[in-house]
Design a protein around this motif. Structure first.
Motif, short mmCIF file in Angstrom:
data_model
loop_
_atom_site.label_atom_id
_atom_site.label_comp_id
_atom_site.label_asym_id
_atom_site.label_seq_id
_atom_site.Cartn_x
_atom_site.Cartn_y
_atom_site.Cartn_z
N LEU A 295 0.85 -1.19 0.00
CA LEU A 295 0.00 0.00 0.00
C LEU A 295 0.89 1.24 0.00
O LEU A 295 1.75 1.39 0.86
N LEU A 296 0.65 2.13 -0.97
CA LEU A 296 1.43 3.35 -1.09
C LEU A 296 0.51 4.56 -1.10
O LEU A 296 -0.66 4.47 -1.48
N GLY A 297 1.08 5.70 -0.72
CA GLY A 297 0.34 6.95 -0.75
C GLY A 297 1.08 7.99 0.06
O GLY A 297 1.82 7.63 0.98
N PRO A 298 0.92 9.25 -0.27
CA PRO A 298 1.61 10.30 0.49
C PRO A 298 1.08 10.39 1.91
O PRO A 298 0.02 9.84 2.24
N ASN A 299 1.82 11.08 2.76
CA ASN A 299 1.39 11.26 4.14
C ASN A 299 0.04 11.97 4.20
O ASN A 299 -0.23 12.89 3.43
N GLY A 300 -0.80 11.50 5.11
CA GLY A 300 -2.06 12.19 5.37
C GLY A 300 -3.23 11.82 4.50
O GLY A 300 -4.31 12.42 4.63
N VAL A 301 -3.07 10.81 3.62
CA VAL A 301 -4.19 10.46 2.74
C VAL A 301 -5.11 9.41 3.33
O VAL A 301 -6.17 9.12 2.76
#
Length: 259
Positions: free
Chosen positions: A34-40
């Motif tokens: 699982l990937l994604g920028p901080n805070g999403v």
């Protein structure tokens, strides 16, 4: 039947929604990154998959059963969680830490028995840290502690393991060791979900990837078609390229500057 699945899931806190339209299936013998920028909303999604937060919509299925209908003990027997490594407030031996993974199988006032100790020692051996069994866990290196936390999860004998950025703050050698463990666990039949900020880790060990973009948009699929340079550039708000090395390994970097 998937080991753990989300069906049209929406997650958030109270009335605040952070992500929706989440369809995710974790299969035995596979790794999903699982990937994604901080805070999403990655942590919020994890907490919902673990049954710690109620879904705002949709449902989470653990072995085909709605997780909302299962007791915490029943969930713990099927689903293990590995947090990021951090120094504990109390001194426990590494063996004690691993034995804590047996809590869900014990009665309210029961003490660990011979089988529980054996399961904990087997888990430490699987992680290659059996020699640290009597070491104070607060005196471990970051990599050793992460392996000990994975051993604690293995001692649960659960079929699904969820790991929150297991290589965060680790040096190169320990990152490689932990990623090797992740792949080995899946090859042994477990369903593994790992959050990471490193797309190259997904290319290296994952069968599938999932992303949460700004605004809560979710998508999952095979790693290479999903983690394109275009998507990663949008995901992290910086232009990147994805290239294959002569050995076939895929790497992510900045575009070459014109000379």
């Amino acid at each position: 039947m998937s080991a753990l699945a989300a069906e049209n899931l929406a997650v958030g806190h109270g009335a605040a929604r952070v992500a929706s339209g989440i369809d995710l299936a974790l299969e035995p013998g596979s790794v999903t990154c699982l990937l994604g920028p901080n805070g999403v909303g990655k942590t919020t999604l994890f907490r919902t998959l673990l049954g710690l937060l109620p879904p705002q919509a949709g449902r989470v299925l653990l072995g085909g059963e709605d997780i909302a209908r299962l007791s915490r003990a029943a969930i713990a027997r099927r689903l293990a969680y590995v947090p990021q490594a951090h120094a504990g407030a109390f001194a426990h031996t590494v063996l004690d830490l691993a034995v804590m993974g047996r809590t869900a199988t014990l009665g309210a006032f029961a003490s660990p028995g011979r089988a529980d100790l054996a399961a904990a020692r087997d888990a430490l051996a699987e992680m290659g840290i059996a020699h640290l069994a009597e070491r104070d866990a607060t005196r471990l290196s970051g990599g050793q502690l992460q392996l000990a936390l994975i051993a604690r999860a293995l001692a649960q004998k659960a079929g699904v393991i969820v790991m929150d950025e297991p290589t965060a703050s680790l040096d190169l050698g320990n990152r490689i060791r932990v990623l090797d463990v992740v792949r080995r666990l899946a090859d042994g039949g477990l369903a593994v979900l790992v959050s990471t900020h490193e797309p190259e880790q997904a290319f290296a060990v994952a069968d599938r990837a999932a992303v949460i973009e700004a605004g809560g948009r979710f998508e999952a699929g095979p790693v290479t078609p999903l983690l394109t340079a275009e998507r990663l550039s949008r995901l992290y708000s910086v232009e990147v390229v994805v290239e294959a090395t002569p050995s076939g390994r895929r790497v992510v970097g900045r575009p070459a500057r014109p000379r």
